[in-house]
Design a protein around this motif. Sequence first.
Motif, PDB file in Angstrom:
ATOM      1  N   HIS A 180      33.733 100.953  -2.456  1.00 31.50           N
ATOM      2  CA  HIS A 180      34.188 100.275  -1.243  1.00 31.50           C
ATOM      3  C   HIS A 180      35.558  99.679  -1.534  1.00 31.50           C
ATOM      4  O   HIS A 180      36.038  99.715  -2.682  1.00 31.50           O
ATOM      5  CB  HIS A 180      33.204  99.178  -0.843  1.00 31.50           C
ATOM      6  N   ASP A 184      31.502  94.293  -0.491  1.00 33.17           N
ATOM      7  CA  ASP A 184      30.450  94.313   0.518  1.00 33.17           C
ATOM      8  C   ASP A 184      29.107  94.210  -0.208  1.00 33.17           C
ATOM      9  O   ASP A 184      28.917  94.795  -1.275  1.00 33.17           O
ATOM     10  CB  ASP A 184      30.528  95.615   1.317  1.00 33.17           C
ATOM     11  N   PRO A 187      26.855  97.818  -1.092  1.00 33.30           N
ATOM     12  CA  PRO A 187      27.209  98.543  -2.316  1.00 33.30           C
ATOM     13  C   PRO A 187      27.017  97.712  -3.587  1.00 33.30           C
ATOM     14  O   PRO A 187      26.671  98.249  -4.632  1.00 33.30           O
ATOM     15  CB  PRO A 187      28.695  98.872  -2.105  1.00 33.30           C
ATOM     16  N   ILE A 262      26.684  99.634   9.774  1.00 32.44           N
ATOM     17  CA  ILE A 262      26.800  99.290   8.356  1.00 32.44           C
ATOM     18  C   ILE A 262      25.579  98.533   7.845  1.00 32.44           C
ATOM     19  O   ILE A 262      25.021  98.862   6.800  1.00 32.44           O
ATOM     20  CB  ILE A 262      28.069  98.443   8.104  1.00 32.44           C
ATOM     21  N   LEU A 272      26.800 105.043   2.144  1.00 32.20           N
ATOM     22  CA  LEU A 272      27.753 104.102   1.574  1.00 32.20           C
ATOM     23  C   LEU A 272      29.187 104.570   1.777  1.00 32.20           C
ATOM     24  O   LEU A 272      30.086 103.767   1.996  1.00 32.20           O
ATOM     25  CB  LEU A 272      27.471 103.889   0.073  1.00 32.20           C
ATOM     26  N   ASP A 273      29.409 105.885   1.672  1.00 30.04           N
ATOM     27  CA  ASP A 273      30.759 106.399   1.855  1.00 30.04           C
ATOM     28  C   ASP A 273      31.262 106.148   3.271  1.00 30.04           C
ATOM     29  O   ASP A 273      32.396 105.723   3.469  1.00 30.04           O
ATOM     30  CB  ASP A 273      30.804 107.905   1.537  1.00 30.04           C
ATOM     31  N   ASN A 275      30.325 103.877   5.251  1.00 33.80           N
ATOM     32  CA  ASN A 275      30.462 102.447   5.495  1.00 33.80           C
ATOM     33  C   ASN A 275      31.899 101.986   5.364  1.00 33.80           C
ATOM     34  O   ASN A 275      32.342 101.068   6.051  1.00 33.80           O
ATOM     35  CB  ASN A 275      29.591 101.645   4.509  1.00 33.80           C
ATOM     36  N   ARG A 276      32.653 102.615   4.462  1.00 32.50           N
ATOM     37  CA  ARG A 276      34.042 102.208   4.247  1.00 32.50           C
ATOM     38  C   ARG A 276      34.870 102.408   5.507  1.00 32.50           C
ATOM     39  O   ARG A 276      35.655 101.539   5.890  1.00 32.50           O
ATOM     40  CB  ARG A 276      34.651 102.996   3.084  1.00 32.50           C
ATOM     41  N   ALA A 279      33.808  99.928   8.161  1.00 31.53           N
ATOM     42  CA  ALA A 279      34.279  98.574   7.854  1.00 31.53           C
ATOM     43  C   ALA A 279      35.739  98.383   8.247  1.00 31.53           C
ATOM     44  O   ALA A 279      36.162  97.267   8.573  1.00 31.53           O
ATOM     45  CB  ALA A 279      34.091  98.283   6.363  1.00 31.53           C
TER      46      ALA A 279
END
Length: 321
Positions: A180, A184, A187, A262, A272-273, A275-276, A279
């Motif tokens: 990230h 966060d 992660p 998220i 998770l990827d 999520n970046r 965000a």
Amino acid sequence: MEITMEVRNETTIQEFILEGFPAIQALGNIFFLIHLLAYLASITGNVVIITITWVDHRLQTPMYILLSTFSFSECCFITSVIPKLLSIFLLGRQPISFTACLIQAFSFFFFGSIIFFLMAVMSLDRYVAICKPLHYPTIMNPKTCFLLVIACLALSFPLITGLVVKVSQLSFCGPHVIPHFFCDLGPLIHLSCSDTRPTEMLTLVLALFVLITSLIITTIAYSNIVVTVLRLPSAKEKQKAFSTCSSHLMVLFLMYGSSVFIYVKPKQTNRLDSNREAALVNTVVTPLLNPVIYTLRNKQVHRALREALLRLRLQKQSFGG
């Protein structure tokens, strides 16, 4: 045996690496410039709102006091994340100490929670102003406004403090690269070698509480506003009201949509990827839109800005003369 247990329970990793966006790191300089300009524009817009509200006595009303508090919270919110993101774009993956990581996580979620609660309070303010205009001065007086702001702070602080303390008690003894651009909690929890199920559940419950509570209040308020606007006799008044509401609802959709994507899922190891990217909507896109949509399009603010600039020009001329 006791010594072995003590060592095992200690946090062995004292530093993490923020990975950022390795796939686009070759274009880091370009993204650095884009995000720097977006950050400066967001800060400038919010600082203008805060300054004008407290300088011009005509804007010292509950609506603008709430907006200036919202702007201050948003400045703190994006400043907790964007400077580190800029250094990642410029220099590549960045180290961050365990303590600094927890402080960043606390700042991000604390001010983020305040922003969501303030959006709910601002929607209530607009509901009273539009649906109950005769009672507005008595309902939304300065004392009520102050108490609502304090309530947002008082509600956010224990919730986020408890969550961050819970995360700080986890053990980290394996991978130390956070996929990230900031610390966060999802992660970060994923990197722990402890049993993370209670912490993940607490994160989910708190996210649901903050998002659903503020969303329900906002939805009810705007639903009543829409019903009231539809009853307006003038088509011009309806168009003006719907234009403002649609802008507000667009920001709400972006913020709630990305946050739900998220955080509102039982297992933080999924997506998770992606999520970046989501965000970035909360930390770059909506903070850039909010000053324009919530205040800078307002005629009262335009008038106050013009008068403030005129006063500055006259002061310069008299000083120069």
